[in-house]
Enzyme design. Sequence first.
Site, PDB file in Angstrom:
ATOM      1  N   GLU A 102      48.932  42.725  36.068  1.00 59.70           N
ATOM      2  CA  GLU A 102      47.564  43.154  36.272  1.00 59.70           C
ATOM      3  C   GLU A 102      47.239  43.522  37.727  1.00 59.70           C
ATOM      4  OE1 GLU A 102      44.378  41.274  37.650  1.00 59.70           O
ATOM      5  OE2 GLU A 102      45.115  39.072  37.527  1.00 59.70           O
TER       6      GLU A 102
ATOM      7  N   HIS B  78      41.919  36.290  40.000  1.00 62.44           N
ATOM      8  CA  HIS B  78      43.000  37.212  39.622  1.00 62.44           C
ATOM      9  C   HIS B  78      43.830  37.189  41.190  1.00 62.44           C
ATOM     10  CE1 HIS B  78      41.089  39.379  36.517  1.00 62.44           C
ATOM     11  NE2 HIS B  78      39.967  39.142  37.077  1.00 62.44           N
TER      12      HIS B  78
END
Lengths: 535, 535
Positions: free
Chosen positions: A173, A348
């Site tokens: 990601e 993240h």
Amino acid sequence: MYVIQYNDDIVVIDAGGMFPDESLLGIDLIIPDVTYLEENREKIRALVVTHGHEDHIGGVPYFLKKLNVPIYATRFTLGLIELKLEEHRLKRDTKLVPIDADSELEFGEIKVSFFKVSHSIPDCLGIVFHTPEGNVVHTGDFKFDLTPANNQYSDIHKMAEIGQKGVLALISESTNAERKGITPSEQMVGSHMLEAFLRATGKIFVSTFASNVNRVQQVVEACLETNRKLALLGRSMVNVVDVAIERGYLHVPEGMLIAAGEIEKFAPERVAILCTGSQGEPNAALGRLASGSYRDASIYPDDTVILAASPIPGNEKDVSRIIDNLFQRGAHVIYGSGSSTGMHVSGHGYQEDLKLMLTLMKPTYFIPIHGEYRMLHHHRMLAESVGVEKGNTFIIRNGDVVDIQDRVARQTRSVPAGDTYVDGVSVGDVGEIVLRDRRQLSEDGMLVIVLTLSKRDQRIIQGPDTITRGFVYVKESENLMREINSLVKKTVNDLQEENIRQWNVIKQNIKKAVGQYLFKETKRKPMILPIIIEI
Amino acid sequence: MYVIQYNDDIVVIDAGGMFPDESLLGIDLIIPDVTYLEENREKIRALVVTHGHEDHIGGVPYFLKKLNVPIYATRFTLGLIELKLEEHRLKRDTKLVPIDADSELEFGEIKVSFFKVSHSIPDCLGIVFHTPEGNVVHTGDFKFDLTPANNQYSDIHKMAEIGQKGVLALISESTNAERKGITPSEQMVGSHMLEAFLRATGKIFVSTFASNVNRVQQVVEACLETNRKLALLGRSMVNVVDVAIERGYLHVPEGMLIAAGEIEKFAPERVAILCTGSQGEPNAALGRLASGSYRDASIYPDDTVILAASPIPGNEKDVSRIIDNLFQRGAHVIYGSGSSTGMHVSGHGYQEDLKLMLTLMKPTYFIPIHGEYRMLHHHRMLAESVGVEKGNTFIIRNGDVVDIQDRVARQTRSVPAGDTYVDGVSVGDVGEIVLRDRRQLSEDGMLVIVLTLSKRDQRIIQGPDTITRGFVYVKESENLMREINSLVKKTVNDLQEENIRQWNVIKQNIKKAVGQYLFKETKRKPMILPIIIEI
């Protein structure tokens, strides 16, 4: 949604839903187009879900309606999926298989194993696909948090081991690929949260994503420290906290939770409230509290409101509107990240996290996913900086296929894919034409022009009558309306003299004449809808 | 827009325009409601404009159409105003009076003087209103830049002198009241700009606000250093640069400027391009360059694109979409305002700037303006931190009046004020009802149901026929349409039997029946427009 296929075995990863931006008028949800999977339904062995965020499970019910395959996910993720299946009355007919980081599965020729990753929701997995060609790793959403809340760490040792055995391709990601450094730890939020609780005199409202259970846990700890009861406002907050408690991911002391109705019964300094609405949704709990329209609770001067989430791009305006309202109620509002008072850290990984993952996995090929193009671009740069060969990174679009044969990867073909719009209950029946109409209607409104013609000689028997919506105040625009009607009369009469009787021609000419006139007069282009009745 | 009134003399400050957010469908511009001024037109002595930004001059043409008063502004500001007046063909009938920081004017009992302030556009003024009650200071938009480009400094000495003489009330802008520290100097951008130019190999595109002449000047300097020609793309860029050069605010060496058509004639490393579109407007120069649809120039791999402006809240998504497209074209894109590579500094003072202004002016009363409520709130805190007495700060809304009598200020009354919407050419004819319709139309589209009844017995002679726009694909929804029509038939027939013949009742029932049916079936609420023709 990503698909791993080896010969006749297909494993699907995640089935997310995306919320539309303003340009998609009236659309409620965007889900993946699964045409390719429908064409290969007999090959699909499983849907494996990495974690329970909307953009990874939001499309599950719609996916199941088309492809009823067994779902594999961790217990917490399954809990959230079950909430959706209940809404859609799909639970009975769906096979749900709980797994954990130690599970090992076989889907035809594809063997699958997992590893723990840390993120902003509990029980997240990365996935290893063991194929005869080699191993493909999908990271899921992750960061490296060395001091995580609730022991939700990223399993570096297992990742190292996976990397040692060799990774043919890494799918990772890229959400924060533009951000330098390493993601701050969730612990930082915990300490700031406690400070705020210790300082607060009145009630404390904390708004965050219900699914961020670790953060909820830190609120619980702060309540414990400061001897406050805790109330939950907002449907998803109540539901998700239920799941989290019931499945042992959240630990709340006996008697701390109170019902919304009880809030006013306690002294302000004895209560904290967890509520939904951190993204500025006007109808979520925080939005209604800010506008003073929430039944069970109100915000008074000297209450403290903590926004423990940062706005997702596109929500900034809604969030700041709510912050304004909160200040106007005299509340102390704590918002914004920033390490000093920060009440939010990203789930993240930043650039150093991403480089660590790449370094641990040492992939031959790299496929950055999950992010705008510029983030994928930056992620590629990071990969090359830690040794991935130039040209071995594939930046792919929806539907693109990366074929790997004899350990050589190519991106040549793509399959049907893209967005499917959900509007109300129906899926996929709203497309570009409908949206284009909505756009025109939303810009300048519309005019319906009705006139009745005689079958015999096309004389105008009645009308023209003009009805408008979303265009102008009719009563203030009588001249305009009069002009339109006489313009229509003229147009029809002229056509008569030329003996033109086709409706479509008449309608076209009316549209043209009125359209040009209105643009000249008002610089607007309302939708014009001529309706002709023949008697 | 602010109004200073002493007895029968009124001076108006600025006449801005605001761009609407998505919720105001189809609205092009928002301007101030000047009802109060129209009611007191004989008292208005002047419109004084602090500087030439849209939100301070955008409403001038509409203001003049209602109230033709002389306009006082600096030469550069007047230049920008004249561009607007030409568009609206108002130049001939308007009295424009050039002023500078040394001007001293008398408007009835109100004497007016000025002081220079530094901002992101040249020639900005703060205003002092000398009244028998005392002096009122309006800062305009400002920051303190001790190393400004082009000598556009804030005149600290004059401000100190004004403060010494005593300030009854200070009206000061609050845009960056949430930001700690002091605004970085424009010089920082200059050095970063030069570095980028020295590093660049291909063409260089710089996108910024045309009105930020000092930044444009720094681009010119960088071109000079690196021996590049300079082209201007975008109407406002060309117009504003013309004004700036012609009036001596921008200095461009002989022969540096080239026409857009000549760009491709030069080697890439010999050209730089200044273009509009820094806010992500898809039809501005940068937007069209990013999508490859600009006639005169194209972006090739290894070209450099510098976004020398940060997105105004609400524009983030459009801007990032463009950044993505630029990366996909292989360009080096420099964006974001980090101090390391930052290509933008704010023109609005941070907390230390605001405190310095407050300290220099030492006002008895303080009125923070220009910003969301939370910013005004923070600005009040700053004022109190430097000695303004608690309770002497007035946070006012549109139309609120602060009365000062015998040196005592009160905020008790307010006058009619608010937003006026401009849609196309017409002003104020679009209000809440029209917008509400547009909203409904934009969400779920509409249905027009036409049926013809016989005058005699209300029998249905023709129809019902249903036309939809922005609702669903008709061809895929034939059943739905059939259902609607039979539902309408039934409704009308039932009413007949009860002998109910009023159109409005018939229409109401049709709306109700169809609306409920559609919501049940589709969860959508399109606008339903029954049309009955009687023959």
